[in-house]
Design an enzyme around this catalytic site. Structure first.
Site, PDB file in Angstrom:
ATOM      1  N   LYS A 130       0.867  -1.176   0.000  1.00  0.00           N
ATOM      2  CA  LYS A 130       0.000   0.000   0.000  1.00  0.00           C
ATOM      3  C   LYS A 130       0.900   1.221   0.000  1.00  0.00           C
ATOM      4  O   LYS A 130       2.020   1.173   0.527  1.00  0.00           O
ATOM      5  CB  LYS A 130      -0.868   0.008   1.253  1.00  0.00           C
ATOM      6  CG  LYS A 130      -2.104   0.851   1.119  1.00  0.00           C
ATOM      7  CD  LYS A 130      -3.241   0.079   0.456  1.00  0.00           C
ATOM      8  CE  LYS A 130      -4.422   0.975   0.166  1.00  0.00           C
ATOM      9  NZ  LYS A 130      -5.603   0.193  -0.199  1.00  0.00           N
ATOM     10  N   ASP A 170      -7.055   4.263  -4.561  1.00  0.00           N
ATOM     11  CA  ASP A 170      -7.682   4.179  -3.241  1.00  0.00           C
ATOM     12  C   ASP A 170      -8.248   5.591  -2.997  1.00  0.00           C
ATOM     13  O   ASP A 170      -8.489   6.322  -3.967  1.00  0.00           O
ATOM     14  CB  ASP A 170      -6.656   3.751  -2.175  1.00  0.00           C
ATOM     15  CG  ASP A 170      -7.297   3.347  -0.847  1.00  0.00           C
ATOM     16  OD1 ASP A 170      -7.781   2.212  -0.746  1.00  0.00           O
ATOM     17  OD2 ASP A 170      -7.336   4.164   0.086  1.00  0.00           O
TER      18      ASP A 170
HETATM   19  P1  NDP Z   1     -12.779   7.951  -2.826  1.00  0.00           P
HETATM   20  O1  NDP Z   1     -11.672   8.907  -2.730  1.00  0.00           O
HETATM   21  O2  NDP Z   1     -13.396   7.689  -4.153  1.00  0.00           O
HETATM   22  O3  NDP Z   1     -13.952   8.372  -1.828  1.00  0.00           O
HETATM   23  C1  NDP Z   1     -13.717   8.478  -0.475  1.00  0.00           C
HETATM   24  C2  NDP Z   1     -15.003   8.894   0.221  1.00  0.00           C
HETATM   25  O4  NDP Z   1     -14.814   8.768   1.622  1.00  0.00           O
HETATM   26  C3  NDP Z   1     -15.369  10.344  -0.033  1.00  0.00           C
HETATM   27  O5  NDP Z   1     -16.750  10.493   0.043  1.00  0.00           O
HETATM   28  C4  NDP Z   1     -14.652  11.051   1.120  1.00  0.00           C
HETATM   29  O6  NDP Z   1     -15.232  12.293   1.488  1.00  0.00           O
HETATM   30  C5  NDP Z   1     -14.855  10.065   2.234  1.00  0.00           C
HETATM   31  N1  NDP Z   1     -13.748  10.204   3.197  1.00  0.00           N
HETATM   32  C6  NDP Z   1     -12.431  10.055   2.940  1.00  0.00           C
HETATM   33  N2  NDP Z   1     -11.710  10.306   4.032  1.00  0.00           N
HETATM   34  C7  NDP Z   1     -12.592  10.606   4.991  1.00  0.00           C
HETATM   35  C8  NDP Z   1     -12.450  10.948   6.344  1.00  0.00           C
HETATM   36  N3  NDP Z   1     -11.241  11.026   6.924  1.00  0.00           N
HETATM   37  N4  NDP Z   1     -13.592  11.177   7.058  1.00  0.00           N
HETATM   38  C9  NDP Z   1     -14.813  11.094   6.463  1.00  0.00           C
HETATM   39  N5  NDP Z   1     -15.000  10.774   5.169  1.00  0.00           N
HETATM   40  C10 NDP Z   1     -13.909  10.534   4.459  1.00  0.00           C
HETATM   41  O7  NDP Z   1     -12.236   6.594  -2.179  1.00  0.00           O
HETATM   42  P2  NDP Z   1     -12.780   5.099  -2.356  1.00  0.00           P
HETATM   43  O8  NDP Z   1     -14.255   5.098  -2.502  1.00  0.00           O
HETATM   44  O9  NDP Z   1     -11.949   4.440  -3.376  1.00  0.00           O
HETATM   45  O10 NDP Z   1     -12.365   4.466  -0.941  1.00  0.00           O
HETATM   46  C11 NDP Z   1     -13.261   4.421   0.162  1.00  0.00           C
HETATM   47  C12 NDP Z   1     -12.814   3.336   1.122  1.00  0.00           C
HETATM   48  O11 NDP Z   1     -12.831   2.070   0.449  1.00  0.00           O
HETATM   49  C13 NDP Z   1     -11.389   3.477   1.673  1.00  0.00           C
HETATM   50  O12 NDP Z   1     -11.359   2.949   2.982  1.00  0.00           O
HETATM   51  C14 NDP Z   1     -10.580   2.566   0.759  1.00  0.00           C
HETATM   52  O13 NDP Z   1      -9.393   2.130   1.373  1.00  0.00           O
HETATM   53  C15 NDP Z   1     -11.556   1.431   0.569  1.00  0.00           C
HETATM   54  N6  NDP Z   1     -11.334   0.578  -0.591  1.00  0.00           N
HETATM   55  C16 NDP Z   1     -11.276   1.115  -1.849  1.00  0.00           C
HETATM   56  C17 NDP Z   1     -11.115   0.276  -2.943  1.00  0.00           C
HETATM   57  C18 NDP Z   1     -11.135   0.781  -4.327  1.00  0.00           C
HETATM   58  O14 NDP Z   1     -11.136  -0.036  -5.247  1.00  0.00           O
HETATM   59  N7  NDP Z   1     -11.211   2.084  -4.566  1.00  0.00           N
HETATM   60  C19 NDP Z   1     -10.931  -1.175  -2.766  1.00  0.00           C
HETATM   61  C20 NDP Z   1     -11.081  -1.637  -1.403  1.00  0.00           C
HETATM   62  C21 NDP Z   1     -11.268  -0.771  -0.381  1.00  0.00           C
HETATM   63  P3  NDP Z   1     -14.426  13.657   1.171  1.00  0.00           P
HETATM   64  O15 NDP Z   1     -14.598  13.891  -0.277  1.00  0.00           O
HETATM   65  O16 NDP Z   1     -15.081  14.679   2.048  1.00  0.00           O
HETATM   66  O17 NDP Z   1     -12.985  13.407   1.565  1.00  0.00           O
HETATM   67  O1  2IT Z   2      -7.858  -1.507  -0.589  1.00  0.00           O
HETATM   68  C1  2IT Z   2      -7.839  -2.038  -1.714  1.00  0.00           C
HETATM   69  O2  2IT Z   2      -7.974  -3.256  -1.867  1.00  0.00           O
HETATM   70  C2  2IT Z   2      -7.670  -1.166  -2.888  1.00  0.00           C
HETATM   71  N1  2IT Z   2      -7.576   0.044  -2.746  1.00  0.00           N
HETATM   72  C3  2IT Z   2      -7.570  -1.769  -4.253  1.00  0.00           C
HETATM   73  C4  2IT Z   2      -6.180  -2.264  -4.521  1.00  0.00           C
HETATM   74  C5  2IT Z   2      -5.915  -2.725  -5.924  1.00  0.00           C
HETATM   75  O3  2IT Z   2      -4.748  -3.063  -6.163  1.00  0.00           O
HETATM   76  O4  2IT Z   2      -6.819  -2.763  -6.765  1.00  0.00           O
END
Ligand code: NDP
Ligand code: 2IT
Length: 451
Positions: A130, A170
């Site tokens: 990561k 992420d």
């Molecule tokens: P994005 O950047 O697309 O969206 C993040 C969302 O979470 C936004 O709405 C953001 O709001 C909110 N957010 C982020 N930080 C905070 C915080 N500190 N407090 C409150 N709200 C917060 O990210 P993803 O949707 O990709 O990721 C969301 C979660 O899913 C993370 O935990 C990530 O690790 C996990 N994840 C993502 C994957 C992926 O494929 N993208 C795969 C597996 C897990 P704001 O705009 O106000 O910051």
């Molecule tokens: O937390 C996660 O699994 C991700 N942000 C996706 C990682 C990836 O390599 O697609």
């Protein structure tokens, strides 16, 4: 020097805290895994004889670097870049990049550690890493984001490669950032290789990578509901937090399956739409977030529904809850509110969004709980499929990929379910995910001997 697991989890954790001070998120992630695995290891002493758990907890390598870039006014900015390459026993290092001002080394150690078990559960050959930066894309122009990504990749390039380490997105890293990062990698190496996943379709992306985490999370909850009373998603009231990639596609799949999704949020507040979010309203969110880069409050203004500034969605009555924003966003008080309102399942789209006391509360109150390292593994699983497609220089169609993702989520569920009763009478998918994820990596590490 780490002690062996004997005599107790507490003493083991004390040594971990001493060796890794000021890293509360990492301690939290490790404590959960060690608590699940401890009874299993006691019955399988080969793992303690060879100190497998002690070795899995120590990252293979940590890379930290300076990233300098010029903003639109010509001022020099300095950020810190990170890549924690945790474990490559079962495949090249693989895991996302996070750009958010709050990140520290702790953040990437916890995320990298979770990724070890998650990637193992996908059944695909992927190790775990990561990385990211404390760069904040919010309020930056496209050109500033581009210059930052180019500077970041100029250093990261020394450490990654399609058979070495394959980053993806992420928080704060979506299609725009992946494009700039991939472009810089291609420019510096003069090679077109699948060194990143989450790419746009034109340059080797997979058709459903952007949907995969959210869709996969819904497939996981479907599996949990089926295995525990055969309920369907149809007609269920759902709360979703976040409004980014994972939240949007979790909502999309839930709506498609007949559920009513009543909330989305961001770090400023929550919208509550009791009428239910529709496909059309989701298209508005997509444009708001990915093109206008606005705030979720604008949804409430546009559709005339309630906006709760500074609040999370967990006091809204629901059957199913999907924390899909960030770590530790669902506390014990939130868990009590959800249970009181009749919630039957919680499925983590985000990484470690539920605090440990809240997780225990759900499990003790017979709420089905899908831990992130299993429930959100669909994203990295489709990244694995993207790597395969890039190596073969071909692409599968949407239907083929979605059915592969669905099949993988069922396999992940079934592996977790196999160990979900290891120590308990009611299903504990946290133990299940940790033990099943551990076994594959641990057995592989044993095969390699001591290093
Ligand atoms: P994005 O950047 O697309 O969206 C993040 C969302 O979470 C936004 O709405 C953001 O709001 C909110 N957010 C982020 N930080 C905070 C915080 N500190 N407090 C409150 N709200 C917060 O990210 P993803 O949707 O990709 O990721 C969301 C979660 O899913 C993370 O935990 C990530 O690790 C996990 N994840 C993502 C994957 C992926 O494929 N993208 C795969 C597996 C897990 P704001 O705009 O106000 O910051
Ligand atoms: O937390 C996660 O699994 C991700 N942000 C996706 C990682 C990836 O390599 O697609």
């Amino acid at each position: 020097m780490l002690p062996t697991l004997n005599p107790s989890v507490d003493q083991f954790m004390e040594a971990i805290r001493e060796k890794n001070p000021h890293e509360p998120d990492f301690h939290q992630a490790v404590h959960e895994v060690v608590s699940s695995i401890y009874p299993f290891i006691q019955q399988n002493p080969v793992y303690s004889d060879y100190k497998i758990l002690e070795r899995i907890i120590e990252p293979d390598r940590i890379i930290m670097f300076r990233v300098c870039w010029e903003d639109d006014k010509g001022r020099v900015n300095i950020n810190r870049g990170y890549r924690v390459q945790f474990n490559n026993a079962i495949g090249p290092y693989k895991g996302g990049l996070r750009f958010h001002p709050s990140v520290r080394l702790d953040t990437f150690k916890f995320l990298g550690f979770e990724q070890v078990f998650k990637n193992s559960l996908t059944t695909l050959p992927m190790g775990a890493a990561k990385g990211g930066s404390d760069f904040d894309p919010k309020g930056k122009s496209d050109h500033e984001v581009m210059r930052f990504c180019q500077a970041f990749m100029t250093e990261l390039i020394r450490h990654i490669g399609k058979d070495t380490d394959v980053p993806a997105g992420d928080i704060g890293v979506g299609a725009r950032e992946i494009g700039y990062l991939f472009g810089q990698h291609k420019r510096l190496t003069n090679r077109f290789t699948g060194v990143l996943t989450g790419k746009a379709l034109n340059f080797g992306g997979s058709l459903i990578r952007k949907e995969a985490t959210g869709y996969g999370c819904v497939f996981f909850v479907q599996n949990m509901l089926k295995a525990n009373g055969n309920q369907s998603i149809d007609g269920k009231i759902c709360t979703v937090s976040g409004s980014g990639n994972v939240a949007q596609y979790t909502a999309e799949k839930l709506i498609h399956l007949g559920a009513k999704v009543v909330s989305l949020s961001d770090s400023s507040g929550t919208i509550y739409d009791p009428e239910g979010i529709t496909a059309e309203k989701l298209a508005f969110v997509d444009e708001l977030k990915n093109i206008k880069r606005g705030r979720i409050e604008e949804y409430a203004t546009h559709y005339g529904c309630e906006y709760r500034p500074g609040k999370r969605p967990w006091d809204i009555p629901c059957d199913l809850a999907f924390p899909s924003a960030t770590q530790n966003e669902l506390s014990l008080d939130d868990a009590k509110a959800l249970v009181k309102n009749g919630c039957i399942a919680v499925c983590e789209g985000a990484n470690m969004p539920t605090t440990p006391d809240a997780v225990a509360y759900f499990i003790n109150n017979n709420v089905l709980f899908g831990p992130g390292k299993a429930a959100n593994a669909g994203g990295v699983a489709v990244s694995g499929l993207e790597m395969t497609q890039n190596s073969m220089r071909l692409s599968w169609d949407r239907h083929d990929l979605e059915s592969r993702l669905n099949g993988i989520m069922t396999k992940i569920h079934d592996q977790c379910a196999q160990y979900a009763y290891y120590n308990t009478k009611t299903p504990n998918y946290v133990d299940g995910a940790n033990i099943a994820g551990f076994i594959k990596v641990a057995q592989t590490m044993l095969s390699y001997g001591i290093h």
